[in-house]
Motif scaffolding. Sequence first.
Motif, PDB file in Angstrom:
ATOM      1  N   ALA A  69       0.801  -1.212   0.000  1.00  0.00           N
ATOM      2  CA  ALA A  69       0.000   0.000   0.000  1.00  0.00           C
ATOM      3  C   ALA A  69       0.842   1.274   0.000  1.00  0.00           C
ATOM      4  CB  ALA A  69      -0.904   0.008   1.230  1.00  0.00           C
ATOM      5  N   LEU A  70       2.104   1.153   0.452  1.00  0.00           N
ATOM      6  CA  LEU A  70       2.943   2.325   0.675  1.00  0.00           C
ATOM      7  C   LEU A  70       4.389   1.979   0.349  1.00  0.00           C
ATOM      8  CD1 LEU A  70       3.085   5.242   2.039  1.00  0.00           C
ATOM      9  CD2 LEU A  70       3.545   4.013   4.164  1.00  0.00           C
ATOM     10  N   CYS A  71       5.070   2.877  -0.350  1.00  0.00           N
ATOM     11  CA  CYS A  71       6.490   2.694  -0.662  1.00  0.00           C
ATOM     12  C   CYS A  71       7.205   4.017  -0.426  1.00  0.00           C
ATOM     13  CB  CYS A  71       6.668   2.265  -2.116  1.00  0.00           C
ATOM     14  SG  CYS A  71       8.384   2.092  -2.654  1.00  0.00           S
ATOM     15  N   LEU A  72       8.257   3.982   0.379  1.00  0.00           N
ATOM     16  CA  LEU A  72       9.090   5.157   0.611  1.00  0.00           C
ATOM     17  C   LEU A  72      10.248   5.068  -0.368  1.00  0.00           C
ATOM     18  CD1 LEU A  72       9.031   5.005   4.505  1.00  0.00           C
ATOM     19  CD2 LEU A  72       7.412   6.132   2.948  1.00  0.00           C
ATOM     20  N   VAL A  73      10.083   5.681  -1.518  1.00  0.00           N
ATOM     21  CA  VAL A  73      11.024   5.554  -2.626  1.00  0.00           C
ATOM     22  C   VAL A  73      12.384   6.138  -2.266  1.00  0.00           C
ATOM     23  CG1 VAL A  73      11.458   6.164  -5.045  1.00  0.00           C
ATOM     24  CG2 VAL A  73       9.146   5.554  -4.302  1.00  0.00           C
ATOM     25  N   ARG A  74      12.385   7.349  -1.750  1.00  0.00           N
ATOM     26  CA  ARG A  74      13.587   8.056  -1.293  1.00  0.00           C
ATOM     27  C   ARG A  74      13.084   9.190  -0.415  1.00  0.00           C
ATOM     28  NH1 ARG A  74      13.268  12.722  -4.111  1.00  0.00           N
ATOM     29  NH2 ARG A  74      12.799  12.668  -6.314  1.00  0.00           N
ATOM     30  N   PRO A  75      13.942   9.825   0.363  1.00  0.00           N
ATOM     31  CA  PRO A  75      13.452  10.936   1.188  1.00  0.00           C
ATOM     32  C   PRO A  75      12.728  11.975   0.337  1.00  0.00           C
ATOM     33  CG  PRO A  75      15.674  10.362   1.827  1.00  0.00           C
ATOM     34  CD  PRO A  75      15.372   9.585   0.563  1.00  0.00           C
ATOM     35  N   GLY A  76      11.484  12.229   0.697  1.00  0.00           N
ATOM     36  CA  GLY A  76      10.689  13.227  -0.008  1.00  0.00           C
ATOM     37  C   GLY A  76       9.835  12.695  -1.138  1.00  0.00           C
ATOM     38  N   LEU A  77       9.942  11.408  -1.454  1.00  0.00           N
ATOM     39  CA  LEU A  77       9.171  10.825  -2.557  1.00  0.00           C
ATOM     40  C   LEU A  77       8.622   9.461  -2.150  1.00  0.00           C
ATOM     41  CD1 LEU A  77       8.186  10.796  -5.529  1.00  0.00           C
ATOM     42  CD2 LEU A  77      10.407   9.750  -6.122  1.00  0.00           C
ATOM     43  N   GLY A  78       7.331   9.274  -2.355  1.00  0.00           N
ATOM     44  CA  GLY A  78       6.715   7.997  -2.023  1.00  0.00           C
ATOM     45  C   GLY A  78       5.577   7.638  -2.950  1.00  0.00           C
ATOM     46  N   LEU A  79       5.168   6.386  -2.853  1.00  0.00           N
ATOM     47  CA  LEU A  79       4.024   5.844  -3.582  1.00  0.00           C
ATOM     48  C   LEU A  79       3.002   5.398  -2.554  1.00  0.00           C
ATOM     49  CD1 LEU A  79       5.999   3.314  -5.848  1.00  0.00           C
ATOM     50  CD2 LEU A  79       5.287   5.616  -6.509  1.00  0.00           C
ATOM     51  N   PHE A  80       1.718   5.588  -2.858  1.00  0.00           N
ATOM     52  CA  PHE A  80       0.698   5.025  -1.985  1.00  0.00           C
ATOM     53  C   PHE A  80      -0.578   4.767  -2.753  1.00  0.00           C
ATOM     54  CE2 PHE A  80      -1.109   9.200  -1.851  1.00  0.00           C
ATOM     55  CZ  PHE A  80      -2.418   9.071  -1.359  1.00  0.00           C
ATOM     56  N   CYS A  81      -1.347   3.823  -2.248  1.00  0.00           N
ATOM     57  CA  CYS A  81      -2.637   3.484  -2.830  1.00  0.00           C
ATOM     58  C   CYS A  81      -3.730   4.095  -1.958  1.00  0.00           C
ATOM     59  CB  CYS A  81      -2.795   1.967  -2.909  1.00  0.00           C
ATOM     60  SG  CYS A  81      -4.396   1.473  -3.580  1.00  0.00           S
ATOM     61  N   PRO A  82      -4.508   5.052  -2.478  1.00  0.00           N
ATOM     62  CA  PRO A  82      -5.535   5.715  -1.668  1.00  0.00           C
ATOM     63  C   PRO A  82      -6.591   4.765  -1.100  1.00  0.00           C
ATOM     64  CG  PRO A  82      -5.150   6.933  -3.699  1.00  0.00           C
ATOM     65  CD  PRO A  82      -4.397   5.637  -3.822  1.00  0.00           C
ATOM     66  N   GLU A  83      -6.913   3.694  -1.827  1.00  0.00           N
ATOM     67  CA  GLU A  83      -7.907   2.746  -1.302  1.00  0.00           C
ATOM     68  C   GLU A  83      -7.367   1.978  -0.099  1.00  0.00           C
ATOM     69  OE1 GLU A  83      -9.014   3.526  -5.532  1.00  0.00           O
ATOM     70  OE2 GLU A  83      -7.153   3.005  -4.542  1.00  0.00           O
ATOM     71  N   ALA A  84      -6.065   1.837  -0.012  1.00  0.00           N
ATOM     72  CA  ALA A  84      -5.444   1.139   1.113  1.00  0.00           C
ATOM     73  C   ALA A  84      -5.240   2.068   2.304  1.00  0.00           C
ATOM     74  CB  ALA A  84      -4.109   0.543   0.698  1.00  0.00           C
ATOM     75  N   LEU A  85      -4.972   3.329   2.012  1.00  0.00           N
ATOM     76  CA  LEU A  85      -4.714   4.331   3.054  1.00  0.00           C
ATOM     77  C   LEU A  85      -5.695   5.490   2.869  1.00  0.00           C
ATOM     78  CD1 LEU A  85      -0.824   4.375   2.744  1.00  0.00           C
ATOM     79  CD2 LEU A  85      -2.136   3.352   4.600  1.00  0.00           C
ATOM     80  N   PRO A  86      -6.965   5.290   3.253  1.00  0.00           N
ATOM     81  CA  PRO A  86      -7.973   6.322   2.988  1.00  0.00           C
ATOM     82  C   PRO A  86      -7.673   7.665   3.647  1.00  0.00           C
ATOM     83  CG  PRO A  86      -8.916   4.485   4.220  1.00  0.00           C
ATOM     84  CD  PRO A  86      -7.522   4.115   3.886  1.00  0.00           C
ATOM     85  N   GLU A  87      -6.870   7.672   4.718  1.00  0.00           N
ATOM     86  CA  GLU A  87      -6.491   8.929   5.358  1.00  0.00           C
ATOM     87  C   GLU A  87      -5.194   9.482   4.773  1.00  0.00           C
ATOM     88  OE1 GLU A  87      -6.588   8.589   9.615  1.00  0.00           O
ATOM     89  OE2 GLU A  87      -8.512   7.552   9.543  1.00  0.00           O
TER      90      GLU A  87
END
Length: 168
Positions: A69-87
């Motif tokens: 649901a969440l990936c911390l690609v590098r400091p300041g950049l990430g990926l996330f799935c809104p359906e997994a993390l509604p907040e």
Amino acid sequence: DPEPPHRRDDAWPLLDGGDCLVAGTTVFVGLSRGGSNAVGVEWLQRHLGARWNVRPVPFAAEFPHLDCALCLVRPGLGLFCPEALPEGPPESLAGWTWIEVDKEEALRGMATNGLQLDAATLLLPESAQATAAALRRIGHGVETVPFDAVTAFGGGLRCWSQPLGRWG
């Protein structure tokens, strides 16, 4: 130290590697059904000590682990799935640039379960084409590899390399 639980309930600390994301001295621990639990978060904080900050991150039950649901690609950049993390992503990461990942690509393509080769390059499965394209559009390096034989069983590239530290 805890003994392995005989059943999954809140009586035992439970931590799953796929629920733990490390960023500097912060460990984000995903909380959902059947994976890591609040007792595990408390246990980890107690054993890591005051130098570390262990933060729980609730996520949707249909996602097997936080790294789906969440990936911390590098400091300041990430990926996330809104359906997994509604907040949305964790509040402590406010100010980061976030790329939203489609639910199907997150679940089936393991698009947030990438392997950071270095601060400038993320390795993703070929099935995560939209996510790879979005990263490339903002100038982040992406390599893709055929990995569908593994992702079909629910594992991703990050699963192969449980990181204990990131970014120096």
